[in-house]
Design a protein around this motif. Structure first.
Motif: not given
Ligand SMILES: [Zn+2]
Length: 334
Positions: A180-185, A225-227, A242-259
């Motif tokens: 959920p970055t604000g550029f979606t949909g 998981q690209p996004s 193995h998991v390839f984990l997309g990180m884009g924008g994750l650092g601006k989301l809540s702790d709960a979302y990241i978990e």
């Protein structure tokens, strides 16, 4: 008169200051400590070469295919102020280096497009034409391919999910969500002709990819998981190492979302090895003056990699999972 002049001057100074602050912010990069650099093995067996964002080249020594293949990586000034086109010289140079490192001939069997934003979809039709691949993705991605005159025979739409076979690889597409970055949909309902502004590339459907190969057992071995989005329960019944984990924008989301994201992608799939992707500033090139270059994190204005990394480090220790931050041109062998 003097008041008018003073107001104009103040206004001008204010705008200049604002612009200066913005330039400073988009050029301000965090310093990051990367855990566990990945050991590089020779190019044999099933392997993948990471190429920034969620672009990756996969091969088993027989067939080679891509996720996305976004290599143009236009500079920020072009993205912000111009309409974009494929940087054919740069895309060609990256692809040549990619095939060399994979030790494979210059042929692609498929390109799976994660979603239709420009940093995933834009170069796929060009690469498909150059290297004989078919482009696989949503209806919105099909419109991007149409805009670049890719023949119908080289397009495959997988509406809500499905499976594709690329050589001996079997890839399941799962409908997922964008971070959920604000550029979606939004969807592209008409061909996207180039040059086009970055914002003209609507998201369409965001997929996750679950990869199987007979040489690595009967079940899947990797999840891409690209996004940094998820649908709760999307990976029910999926078990991978193995998991390839997309990180884009994750650092601006809540702790709960990241978990919750970690829970759905890593804990639910019982993965043992996690590789972080799409953490980089994709306005920086993969090759500069003929030499492959290392990636830079996203500027502080758009993401906070040190923060998301700190949390993921904590979860990986708790759940006994290895965590690697993939740099461009790094290969993972399975
Ligand atoms: Zn996107």
């Amino acid at each position: 008169m003097r008041i008018v002049r003073f107001t104009l001057f103040a206004l001008f100074a204010f705008v200049l200051l604002g612009l200066g602050a913005l330039v400073f912010l988009v050029n301000s990069y965090p310093t990051v400590q990367f855990p566990d650099p990945l050991k590089q093995n020779p190019a044999t067996g099933v392997r993948t070469l990471f190429l920034g964002t969620s672009s990756m080249a996969w091969t088993d020594g027989q067939s080679t295919w891509l996720v996305d293949g976004f290599f143009s990586r236009q500079p920020l000034s072009e993205v912000a102020f111009t309409r974009l086109k494929v940087n054919e010289t740069q895309v060609g140079a990256v692809a040549t280096e990619m095939f060399k490192r994979l030790n494979m001939p210059s042929v692609l069997s498929g390109i799976l497009v994660a979603h239709s934003h420009y940093d995933h979809s834009m170069d796929a039709p060009f690469l498909a034409k150059q290297y004989g691949a078919r482009v696989v993705g949503s209806e919105s991605t099909l419109q991007i391919a149409k805009g670049q005159d890719l023949p119908n025979t080289q397009m495959e739409v997988v509406p809500g999910g499905g499976r594709v076979k690329l050589g001996e690889f079997d890839i399941q597409l799962i409908q997922s969500a964008h971070a959920p970055t604000g550029f979606t949909g939004g969807f592209n309902s008409k061909p996207v002709y180039l040059p086009a502004h970055a914002l003209q590339f609507k998201e369409g459907i965001s997929y996750s990819f679950v990869v199987s190969h007979p040489s690595l057992g009967s079940g899947p071995f990797a999840l891409i998981q690209p996004s940094a989005g998820y649908v709760e329960g999307q990976n029910k019944g999926v078990s991978v190492k193995h998991v390839f984990l997309g990180m884009g924008g994750l650092g601006k989301l809540s702790d709960a979302y990241i978990e919750n994201y970690w829970q759905e992608m890593v804990v639910r799939t019982q993965a043992k090895h996690v590789y972080l992707i799409h953490w980089d500033d994709f306005t920086q090139p993969l090759i500069k003056e003929g030499d492959p270059v290392a990636l830079k994190p996203m500027p502080k204005l758009l993401d906070d990699l040190p923060r998301s990394l700190e949390l993921l480090n904590m979860f990986s220790e708790r759940d006994r999972v290895t965590l690697h931050v993939l740099d461009a041109w790094q290969m993972v062998n399975f």
